[in-house]
Design a protein around this motif. Structure first.
Motif, PDB file in Angstrom:
ATOM      1  N   LYS A  73       0.836  -1.189   0.000  1.00  0.00           N
ATOM      2  CA  LYS A  73       0.000   0.000   0.000  1.00  0.00           C
ATOM      3  C   LYS A  73       0.879   1.250   0.000  1.00  0.00           C
ATOM      4  CE  LYS A  73      -4.149  -1.891   2.145  1.00  0.00           C
ATOM      5  NZ  LYS A  73      -5.207  -1.684   3.157  1.00  0.00           N
ATOM      6  N   SER A  74       0.315   2.350  -0.483  1.00  0.00           N
ATOM      7  CA  SER A  74       1.085   3.592  -0.548  1.00  0.00           C
ATOM      8  C   SER A  74       1.198   4.234   0.832  1.00  0.00           C
ATOM      9  CB  SER A  74       0.413   4.576  -1.507  1.00  0.00           C
ATOM     10  OG  SER A  74      -0.735   5.140  -0.904  1.00  0.00           O
ATOM     11  N   LYS A  75       1.981   5.281   0.912  1.00  0.00           N
ATOM     12  CA  LYS A  75       2.218   5.944   2.190  1.00  0.00           C
ATOM     13  C   LYS A  75       0.966   6.639   2.717  1.00  0.00           C
ATOM     14  CE  LYS A  75       3.939  10.599   1.190  1.00  0.00           C
ATOM     15  NZ  LYS A  75       3.158  11.269   2.249  1.00  0.00           N
ATOM     16  N   ILE A  76      -0.067   6.814   1.863  1.00  0.00           N
ATOM     17  CA  ILE A  76      -1.322   7.390   2.348  1.00  0.00           C
ATOM     18  C   ILE A  76      -1.856   6.558   3.507  1.00  0.00           C
ATOM     19  CG2 ILE A  76      -3.749   7.824   1.750  1.00  0.00           C
ATOM     20  CD1 ILE A  76      -2.821   8.452  -1.094  1.00  0.00           C
ATOM     21  N   GLN A  77      -1.787   5.226   3.340  1.00  0.00           N
ATOM     22  CA  GLN A  77      -2.298   4.344   4.391  1.00  0.00           C
ATOM     23  C   GLN A  77      -1.204   3.916   5.361  1.00  0.00           C
ATOM     24  OE1 GLN A  77      -5.349   1.373   3.380  1.00  0.00           O
ATOM     25  NE2 GLN A  77      -5.151   2.036   1.263  1.00  0.00           N
ATOM     26  N   THR A  78      -0.004   3.655   4.865  1.00  0.00           N
ATOM     27  CA  THR A  78       1.037   3.098   5.735  1.00  0.00           C
ATOM     28  C   THR A  78       1.800   4.158   6.521  1.00  0.00           C
ATOM     29  OG1 THR A  78       2.643   3.124   3.914  1.00  0.00           O
ATOM     30  CG2 THR A  78       1.342   1.119   4.204  1.00  0.00           C
ATOM     31  N   LYS A  79       1.541   5.436   6.224  1.00  0.00           N
ATOM     32  CA  LYS A  79       2.226   6.500   6.960  1.00  0.00           C
ATOM     33  C   LYS A  79       1.260   7.604   7.382  1.00  0.00           C
ATOM     34  CE  LYS A  79       6.130   9.742   6.711  1.00  0.00           C
ATOM     35  NZ  LYS A  79       7.212  10.293   5.844  1.00  0.00           N
ATOM     36  N   ARG A  87      -0.892   1.427  13.697  1.00  0.00           N
ATOM     37  CA  ARG A  87      -0.463   0.439  12.714  1.00  0.00           C
ATOM     38  C   ARG A  87      -1.189  -0.878  12.974  1.00  0.00           C
ATOM     39  NH1 ARG A  87       3.347   1.413   9.318  1.00  0.00           N
ATOM     40  NH2 ARG A  87       4.220   3.109  10.583  1.00  0.00           N
ATOM     41  N   GLY A  88      -2.376  -0.987  12.380  1.00  0.00           N
ATOM     42  CA  GLY A  88      -3.179  -2.193  12.524  1.00  0.00           C
ATOM     43  C   GLY A  88      -3.380  -2.872  11.189  1.00  0.00           C
ATOM     44  N   GLN A 176     -10.345  12.126  10.092  1.00  0.00           N
ATOM     45  CA  GLN A 176     -10.420  11.836   8.668  1.00  0.00           C
ATOM     46  C   GLN A 176     -10.496  13.119   7.836  1.00  0.00           C
ATOM     47  OE1 GLN A 176     -12.907   8.405   7.389  1.00  0.00           O
ATOM     48  NE2 GLN A 176     -13.282   8.126   9.568  1.00  0.00           N
ATOM     49  N   ARG A 177     -11.248  14.100   8.334  1.00  0.00           N
ATOM     50  CA  ARG A 177     -11.325  15.381   7.613  1.00  0.00           C
ATOM     51  C   ARG A 177      -9.958  16.055   7.555  1.00  0.00           C
ATOM     52  NH1 ARG A 177     -16.354  15.712  10.425  1.00  0.00           N
ATOM     53  NH2 ARG A 177     -15.407  16.962  12.066  1.00  0.00           N
ATOM     54  N   MET A 178      -9.199  15.959   8.646  1.00  0.00           N
ATOM     55  CA  MET A 178      -7.870  16.553   8.665  1.00  0.00           C
ATOM     56  C   MET A 178      -6.941  15.846   7.681  1.00  0.00           C
ATOM     57  SD  MET A 178      -6.060  18.947   9.935  1.00  0.00           S
ATOM     58  CE  MET A 178      -4.486  19.269   9.137  1.00  0.00           C
ATOM     59  N   LEU A 179      -7.034  14.519   7.620  1.00  0.00           N
ATOM     60  CA  LEU A 179      -6.199  13.763   6.692  1.00  0.00           C
ATOM     61  C   LEU A 179      -6.494  14.160   5.245  1.00  0.00           C
ATOM     62  CD1 LEU A 179      -4.130  11.583   6.040  1.00  0.00           C
ATOM     63  CD2 LEU A 179      -5.949   9.871   6.232  1.00  0.00           C
ATOM     64  N   ARG A 326      -1.473   1.171  -4.630  1.00  0.00           N
ATOM     65  CA  ARG A 326      -0.361   0.232  -4.440  1.00  0.00           C
ATOM     66  C   ARG A 326       0.934   0.854  -4.959  1.00  0.00           C
ATOM     67  NH1 ARG A 326      -3.797  -1.803  -1.861  1.00  0.00           N
ATOM     68  NH2 ARG A 326      -4.412  -3.997  -1.713  1.00  0.00           N
ATOM     69  N   VAL A 327       2.051   0.328  -4.418  1.00  0.00           N
ATOM     70  CA  VAL A 327       3.401   0.716  -4.870  1.00  0.00           C
ATOM     71  C   VAL A 327       4.182  -0.552  -5.101  1.00  0.00           C
ATOM     72  CG1 VAL A 327       5.528   1.924  -4.247  1.00  0.00           C
ATOM     73  CG2 VAL A 327       3.311   2.871  -3.547  1.00  0.00           C
ATOM     74  N   ASN A 328       4.873  -0.655  -6.252  1.00  0.00           N
ATOM     75  CA  ASN A 328       5.640  -1.867  -6.537  1.00  0.00           C
ATOM     76  C   ASN A 328       7.022  -1.811  -5.887  1.00  0.00           C
ATOM     77  OD1 ASN A 328       5.945   0.209  -8.575  1.00  0.00           O
ATOM     78  ND2 ASN A 328       7.210  -1.198  -9.765  1.00  0.00           N
TER      79      ASN A 328
END
Length: 441
Positions: A73-79, A87-88, A176-179, A326-328
């Motif tokens: 997954k991209s850094k949007i979700q993983t960071k 981190r769940g 979520q609004r802040m993100l 996604r990121v390869n």
């Protein structure tokens, strides 16, 4: 040897030219590019940043399933999202994700979910008491609270106070609004930091964690079993016999709140809007419900096929998760197209669900296309994602939505007090101006 194909490029000036409209709703801009460039194109959104947009269902299958080990997954979700929910299962990768998925999966098996259906129904019926007949109301706030309360009741039974629940909902939604602001306006990052806005949101997230820790610790020390999701998570054990550490438990609960309520409330709102525009399907659902009134809850949610068809078609037209990222990890090729290491890929579920080459009459609401279920469309129908990272709560969400739709239609007829369905694409695809008028049956 496979012929090399160039991926069409959309220049930076096009992005900048339409940036104001993209901030409000990027979907028309993406659709225009797909129609002009084909099913895959790249867009430069900065002097160095480039995103690969795709509505190629075969490519999505390749990335999400066939070669999923090469993609994260991209850094949007993983960071970015991690700041708010930890981190769940949703935001983790690699060994941590595998370990957590294996631990949590049993809690979402159909047999376990059967224990939660009564609590779900209780939350649904309580929120429906807020509906005032013969008056135009925006149904989204009611459904948003309904979905949140359903998650809360399924997780905690009655362990959380109304004050705690309200505060958790407020923190979850404001985070979520802040993100969204951070992602849509990265050039204001300095302001978010220096003004203290970001700091306040992160402090709120810590407050939510403290509330959840207190609830979990109270349950553990009480020794009383409620057979809810919290008990299942507390009782879950890794292969070595160890239990989840407290911080990991809180991460998973926060993610259940975040992922579990907003997508469901969005999907339900769009479903009721479509039903308001197509009252003949209200009648079909009503007939289905009344003909099976003697069934228990588990039999209902697995027997109400017409209700499920309507929900499936609603999620085709308005998928709450309308992009998959996604990121390869290493360079890859697909159909002659080369993707160097680290490409940011965005798959438009919204576009795939309306692709003329994949669907008959794709812009029309036709629940009958799902008469045999969604499996026949699994190669290009992704309301819950696909592959190993498919939403773990898909059965939970579907059971909840079937109950919510059948209960409402059994009590009310409703009409549309809007001209066309409007959308607000944020982290999820949100409804807008969902005004309905209800009449008691």
């Amino acid at each position: 040897m496979e012929e090399k194909r160039e991926i069409p490029k959309v220049p930076l000036f096009q992005f900048l030219k339409h940036s104001a409209n993209i901030l409000k709703n990027p979907l028309p801009f993406h659709h225009k590019n797909f129609e002009a460039q084909g099913d895959i194109f790249t867009l430069r959104i900065g002097f160095k940043s480039r995103i690969y947009f795709s509505r190629d269902a075969a490519f999505a299958q390749y990335v999400l399933q066939k070669n999923q080990k090469n993609y994260v997954k991209s850094k949007i979700q993983t960071k970015d999202l991690v700041k708010y929910v930890g981190r769940g299962l949703l935001t983790s990768e690699g060994e941590l994700w595998k370990k957590q998925r294996k631990l949590i999966q049993p809690a979402f098996h159909k047999k376990q979910l059967e224990n939660l259906l009564s609590a779900m129904r209780e939350a649904i019926l309580l929120e429906y008491k807020r509906i005032t007949p013969n008056k135009t109301i925006d149904i989204f706030p009611i459904l948003n609270d309904l979905a949140f309360q359903t998650v809360v009741k399924s997780l905690f039974s009655s362990a959380a106070t109304n004050k705690e629940i309200s505060r958790l909902q407020e923190i979850t939604e404001s985070g979520q609004r802040m993100l969204v602001k951070e992602l849509r306006q990265p050039y204001l990052g300095w302001w978010f930091q220096s003004s203290g806005i970001l700091k306040r949101h992160l402090q709120d997230s810590e407050e939510a964690r403290a509330i959840l820790k207190n609830i979990a610790n109270t349950r553990k020390t009480s020794g009383v079993k409620q057979n809810d999701l919290l008990d299942m998570l507390l009782d879950a054990r890794y292969e070595d016999g160890g239990e989840m550490e407290e911080e990991q438990l809180i991460d998973e609960i926060l993610i259940l709140f975040t992922a579990g309520h907003e997508t469901t409330s969005n999907a339900l709102t769009f479903t009721f809007q479509l039903l308001a525009k197509h009252p003949e399907w209200q009648d079909k659902i009503y007939n289905e419900v009344t003909a099976n009134a003697d069934l228990d809850l588990m039999q209902q949610v697995t027997t109400f096929k017409i209700t499920q068809q309507v929900i499936e078609e609603s999620m085709r037209l308005y998928p709450p998760v309308y992009f998959l990222d996604r990121v390869n990890k290493t360079p890859d090729t697909f159909n002659g197209m080369e993707f160097p290491e680290g490409c940011n890929l965005l798959f438009s579920v919204f576009e795939m669900h309306r692709h003329k080459a994949l669907w008959d009459d794709p812009e029309t609401f036709l629940p009958e296309r799902f008469v045999d279920g969604g499996r026949k469309f699994s190669a290009f129908y992704f309301p819950f994602g696909a592959g190993p990272r498919k939403c773990i709560g898909n059965n939970f969400a579907m059971f909840e939505m079937i109950m919510a739709v059948s209960e409402l239609v059994s009590k009310y007829k409703f009409t549309a007090e809007f001209d066309a369905i409007e959308i607000t694409p944020l982290i999820t695809l949100k409804p807008k101006n969902a005004f309905l008028k209800f009449e008691e049956r």
